[in-house]
Write a protein that holds these residues in place. Structure first.
Motif, PDB file in Angstrom:
ATOM      1  N   UNK A 275       0.823  -1.201   0.000  1.00  0.00           N
ATOM      2  CA  UNK A 275       0.000   0.000   0.000  1.00  0.00           C
ATOM      3  C   UNK A 275       0.859   1.254   0.000  1.00  0.00           C
ATOM      4  N   UNK A 276       1.957   1.231   0.761  1.00  0.00           N
ATOM      5  CA  UNK A 276       2.851   2.393   0.813  1.00  0.00           C
ATOM      6  C   UNK A 276       3.462   2.669  -0.556  1.00  0.00           C
ATOM      7  N   UNK A 277       3.909   1.632  -1.253  1.00  0.00           N
ATOM      8  CA  UNK A 277       4.485   1.815  -2.588  1.00  0.00           C
ATOM      9  C   UNK A 277       3.433   2.306  -3.568  1.00  0.00           C
ATOM     10  N   UNK A 278       2.225   1.751  -3.473  1.00  0.00           N
ATOM     11  CA  UNK A 278       1.170   2.154  -4.403  1.00  0.00           C
ATOM     12  C   UNK A 278       0.774   3.614  -4.188  1.00  0.00           C
ATOM     13  N   UNK A 279       0.742   4.074  -2.943  1.00  0.00           N
ATOM     14  CA  UNK A 279       0.397   5.467  -2.667  1.00  0.00           C
ATOM     15  C   UNK A 279       1.438   6.394  -3.258  1.00  0.00           C
ATOM     16  N   UNK A 280       2.702   6.081  -3.079  1.00  0.00           N
ATOM     17  CA  UNK A 280       3.766   6.941  -3.621  1.00  0.00           C
ATOM     18  C   UNK A 280       3.679   7.017  -5.137  1.00  0.00           C
ATOM     19  N   UNK A 281       3.498   5.895  -5.805  1.00  0.00           N
ATOM     20  CA  UNK A 281       3.456   5.907  -7.268  1.00  0.00           C
ATOM     21  C   UNK A 281       2.173   6.551  -7.785  1.00  0.00           C
ATOM     22  N   UNK A 282       1.048   6.356  -7.077  1.00  0.00           N
ATOM     23  CA  UNK A 282      -0.215   6.954  -7.524  1.00  0.00           C
ATOM     24  C   UNK A 282      -0.189   8.468  -7.391  1.00  0.00           C
ATOM     25  N   UNK A 283       0.381   8.988  -6.309  1.00  0.00           N
ATOM     26  CA  UNK A 283       0.465  10.442  -6.132  1.00  0.00           C
ATOM     27  C   UNK A 283       1.327  11.062  -7.218  1.00  0.00           C
ATOM     28  N   UNK A 284       2.429  10.376  -7.586  1.00  0.00           N
ATOM     29  CA  UNK A 284       3.315  10.917  -8.618  1.00  0.00           C
ATOM     30  C   UNK A 284       2.698  10.838 -10.006  1.00  0.00           C
ATOM     31  N   UNK A 285       1.792   9.885 -10.222  1.00  0.00           N
ATOM     32  CA  UNK A 285       1.248   9.676 -11.561  1.00  0.00           C
ATOM     33  C   UNK A 285      -0.022  10.466 -11.826  1.00  0.00           C
ATOM     34  N   UNK A 286      -0.805  10.764 -10.793  1.00  0.00           N
ATOM     35  CA  UNK A 286      -2.099  11.399 -11.032  1.00  0.00           C
ATOM     36  C   UNK A 286      -1.903  12.821 -11.532  1.00  0.00           C
ATOM     37  N   UNK A 287      -2.657  13.185 -12.548  1.00  0.00           N
ATOM     38  CA  UNK A 287      -2.599  14.524 -13.143  1.00  0.00           C
ATOM     39  C   UNK A 287      -3.901  14.786 -13.867  1.00  0.00           C
ATOM     40  N   UNK A 288      -4.391  16.008 -13.775  1.00  0.00           N
ATOM     41  CA  UNK A 288      -5.620  16.418 -14.426  1.00  0.00           C
ATOM     42  C   UNK A 288      -5.340  17.625 -15.310  1.00  0.00           C
ATOM     43  N   UNK A 289      -6.019  17.740 -16.440  1.00  0.00           N
ATOM     44  CA  UNK A 289      -5.816  18.921 -17.284  1.00  0.00           C
ATOM     45  C   UNK A 289      -6.355  20.173 -16.607  1.00  0.00           C
ATOM     46  N   UNK A 290      -5.614  21.239 -16.722  1.00  0.00           N
ATOM     47  CA  UNK A 290      -6.051  22.506 -16.150  1.00  0.00           C
ATOM     48  C   UNK A 290      -7.229  23.036 -16.967  1.00  0.00           C
ATOM     49  N   UNK A 291      -8.217  23.642 -16.329  1.00  0.00           N
ATOM     50  CA  UNK A 291      -9.336  24.208 -17.101  1.00  0.00           C
ATOM     51  C   UNK A 291      -8.846  25.158 -18.176  1.00  0.00           C
ATOM     52  N   UNK A 292      -9.407  25.020 -19.353  1.00  0.00           N
ATOM     53  CA  UNK A 292      -8.994  25.805 -20.515  1.00  0.00           C
ATOM     54  C   UNK A 292      -9.484  27.243 -20.371  1.00  0.00           C
ATOM     55  N   UNK A 293      -8.540  28.155 -20.225  1.00  0.00           N
ATOM     56  CA  UNK A 293      -8.865  29.572 -20.096  1.00  0.00           C
ATOM     57  C   UNK A 293      -7.681  30.400 -20.557  1.00  0.00           C
ATOM     58  N   UNK A 294      -7.975  31.562 -21.109  1.00  0.00           N
ATOM     59  CA  UNK A 294      -6.912  32.456 -21.564  1.00  0.00           C
ATOM     60  C   UNK A 294      -6.194  33.121 -20.397  1.00  0.00           C
ATOM     61  N   UNK A 295      -6.747  33.022 -19.176  1.00  0.00           N
ATOM     62  CA  UNK A 295      -6.113  33.657 -18.012  1.00  0.00           C
ATOM     63  C   UNK A 295      -4.977  32.830 -17.452  1.00  0.00           C
ATOM     64  N   UNK A 296      -4.791  31.605 -17.968  1.00  0.00           N
ATOM     65  CA  UNK A 296      -3.721  30.748 -17.471  1.00  0.00           C
ATOM     66  C   UNK A 296      -3.123  29.992 -18.639  1.00  0.00           C
ATOM     67  N   UNK A 297      -1.857  29.625 -18.480  1.00  0.00           N
ATOM     68  CA  UNK A 297      -1.158  28.980 -19.583  1.00  0.00           C
ATOM     69  C   UNK A 297      -1.461  27.496 -19.705  1.00  0.00           C
ATOM     70  N   UNK A 298      -2.421  26.980 -18.952  1.00  0.00           N
ATOM     71  CA  UNK A 298      -2.818  25.577 -19.071  1.00  0.00           C
ATOM     72  C   UNK A 298      -1.859  24.659 -18.348  1.00  0.00           C
ATOM     73  N   UNK A 299      -1.602  23.509 -18.938  1.00  0.00           N
ATOM     74  CA  UNK A 299      -0.726  22.524 -18.308  1.00  0.00           C
ATOM     75  C   UNK A 299      -1.527  21.481 -17.553  1.00  0.00           C
ATOM     76  N   UNK A 300      -0.851  20.741 -16.672  1.00  0.00           N
ATOM     77  CA  UNK A 300      -1.458  19.675 -15.902  1.00  0.00           C
ATOM     78  C   UNK A 300      -1.407  20.035 -14.413  1.00  0.00           C
ATOM     79  N   UNK A 301      -2.445  19.641 -13.703  1.00  0.00           N
ATOM     80  CA  UNK A 301      -2.516  19.881 -12.264  1.00  0.00           C
ATOM     81  C   UNK A 301      -2.102  18.609 -11.536  1.00  0.00           C
ATOM     82  N   UNK A 302      -1.147  18.737 -10.636  1.00  0.00           N
ATOM     83  CA  UNK A 302      -0.628  17.596  -9.896  1.00  0.00           C
ATOM     84  C   UNK A 302      -0.506  17.945  -8.420  1.00  0.00           C
TER      85      UNK A 302
END
Length: 525
Positions: A275-302
């Motif tokens: 479980x400890x190994x899975x938590x570390x790898x899951x936290x490093x892997x999870x990413x969501x797209x930033x909401x598309x807006x001209x006020x921010x340069x986008x990218x991924x949220x981690x």
């Protein structure tokens, strides 16, 4: 005794003026005490204060409630707020924030402690075997949005400056109480839109992490991703905390159960190390797209790179015990955005934001959330409604369904305990069928199986609370039941062998100090 009219009697007028002169020498609080002491229904007012536990912002109710017998239509009990002081009844506000109500927040923190502790050690409907399941205490942080002053040794001073003329370092030693802690080294370099958007998407990041954790468990256990949910269940509870810089991070308890929940043991391969190994790898892997807006340069949220995870096995986590973890999580349910120097009320305009007595950094975060909330592509985030929370839209504490008990069950158990008649030493237990009516809800009490004729207790919950040394709801009463029948049960209109459920008709509203009324929802108050 009839008092003389100070307008007609010179002696009464002199006494009145002397009294007013003495009152002017008192403070506002002392004058308020004098006013309360002269109330004709002071004792009943004190009963309400005791019943609400000294709530700082009680909810005032106005209305009436009538309990009718289901079979006969007989009026078993009628209550109206007309006889209460001011024609209204006060109930707890149940606000979890200590900045709003210290009494209710303390009670909420106590409920949170038992909620989390039952998920760690069992009890309150949770099997005791959960203490042998793999468990982790995890802290998930936000990424960096720009260099900020930090407690202790701050960033090393450098000769270079940023493009805005700000220094790249500080070089000073900041105590924890230093107001500079959490403030950016250069406000122009700080990513305020990214900060607000990350706070707004933090609940979605937590859900993505929890879902992604199943995939990483399957990879390390060598089972298919479609099969892992039928073999193991991830139960978790997390609480949100604001850092000094205004970003949200999560403290969470993660537990592995069997496929049927806490009553089933997890598979043999589901260990604490896996479980400890899975938590570390899951936290490093999870990413969501930033909401598309001209006020921010986008990218991924981690999540941030600072991840803290401690195993809790068999009730002993070394320096962290089960009670310590439960108390740690419960502590943060009484705190909110004020820990970051913000305010706990919603904003109405940019002019109000500019007038806030907060730091420049917090004002910039609130103003950024307000401006982003006005963009059409970000309307779904409702950032203006949550600008005072720096964009965070989630609940303070959330948990999976199978982790432990619920707030509603804990409050219902406390309500039943307060309404249960207490037997004094040497007093004979005289059973009766009773029905405790609280607001527009009815909670069945003990069944009748001994005697029928009992003296109905006087409706004075304040005196009962003083005698028993604890608080009880003001809106509380008891009605006697019918004659017992052979077998120890009571038969009434309806299904034989079952107690009759009285019909309760109520008309209750919330009234403020200006007399405005709004519907009353007992589930919220």
């Amino acid at each position: 005794m009839t008092r003389s009219n100070p307008y007609n009697d010179p002696t009464a007028r002199r006494a009145f003026l002397d009294r007013e002169a003495r009152l002017r020498q008192l403070s506002d609080v002392e004058r308020d005490f004098v006013r309360l002491g002269e109330l004709p229904d002071l004792n009943r007012w004190l009963d309400q204060v005791r019943a609400t536990g000294g709530c700082a912002e009680p909810v005032h109710l106005r209305g009436h409630s009538t309990t009718l017998g289901a079979g006969t239509g007989e009026v078993l009990r009628h209550y109206s707020t007309e006889a209460e002081p001011g024609g209204r009844l006060s109930v707890r506000c149940r606000n979890r924030r200590a900045s709003r109500c210290a009494t209710c927040s303390r009670e909420h923190s106590g409920d949170t402690f038992h909620l989390v502790r039952s998920g760690l050690t069992g009890g309150k409907g949770v099997p005791d075997a959960v203490r042998t399941h793999p468990r982790l205490f995890v802290t998930l942080t936000a990424p960096s949005f720009g260099a900020v002053h930090r407690a202790g040794e701050c960033h090393r001073a450098r000769r270079r400056c940023c493009e805005h003329g700000g220094r790249h370092g500080c070089g000073r030693l900041h105590p924890d109480t230093d107001p500079l802690v959490g403030q950016p080294l250069c406000a122009d370099c700080y990513d305020y839109p990214g900060h607000v958007l990350w706070n707004a998407m933090a609940p979605a990041l937590w859900k993505a992490f929890r879902d992604n954790l199943y995939h990483h468990l399957a990879t390390r256990a060598g089972v298919g991703r479609s099969e892992v949910r039928a073999l193991v269940r991830v139960s978790a509870a997390k609480v949100a905390e604001y850092q000094k810089r205004g970003s949200v991070h999560f403290h969470a308890v993660v537990r592995l159960d069997g496929p049927d929940g806490p009553a089933a043991p997890p598979p043999s391969w589901a260990t604490g190390a896996l479980l400890l190994e899975a938590v570390h790898s899951a936290v490093a892997a999870v990413a969501l797209p930033c909401p598309d807006t001209a006020a921010h340069n986008g990218g991924r949220l981690r999540f941030g790179t600072q991840l803290d995870a401690h195993p809790l096995m068999k009730g002993d986590g070394g320096r962290l015990t089960d009670d310590a973890v439960a108390a740690y999580v419960a502590k943060y349910t009484s705190k909110s955005v004020e820990a970051a120097g913000a305010v706990d009320r919603r904003m109405e305009s940019l002019a109000e934001i500019r007038a806030l007595p907060v730091s420049l950094h917090v004002r910039a975060l609130i103003a950024t959330a307000w401006r982003l909330g006005g963009l059409p592509e970000l309307q779904h985030l409702r950032l203006r409604a949550w600008a005072h929370m720096l964009g965070y839209r989630g609940h303070c504490l959330t948990k999976t369904r199978a982790f432990s008990t619920t707030y509603g069950q804990l409050r219902a158990a406390r309500r039943r305990a307060r309404q249960r008649p207490v037997r004094r030493p040497g007093q004979r237990d005289r059973g009766r069928e009773c029905m405790a009516v609280c607001g527009n809800r009815a909670h069945p009490g003990r069944s009748a199986h001994r005697r029928r004729h009992r003296r109905r207790p006087r409706h004075n919950p304040g005196s009962r609370a003083r005698r028993r040394g604890r608080f009880r709801p003001v809106w509380w009463g008891m009605v006697t039941g019918p004659a017992p029948v052979p077998g120890g049960s009571v038969e009434r209109a309806g299904t034989p062998g079952q107690a009759e459920v009285p019909v309760i008709r109520s008309e209750i509203v919330i009234v403020d100090d200006d007399g405005n009324e709004e519907p009353y929802d007992p589930a919220k108050h």
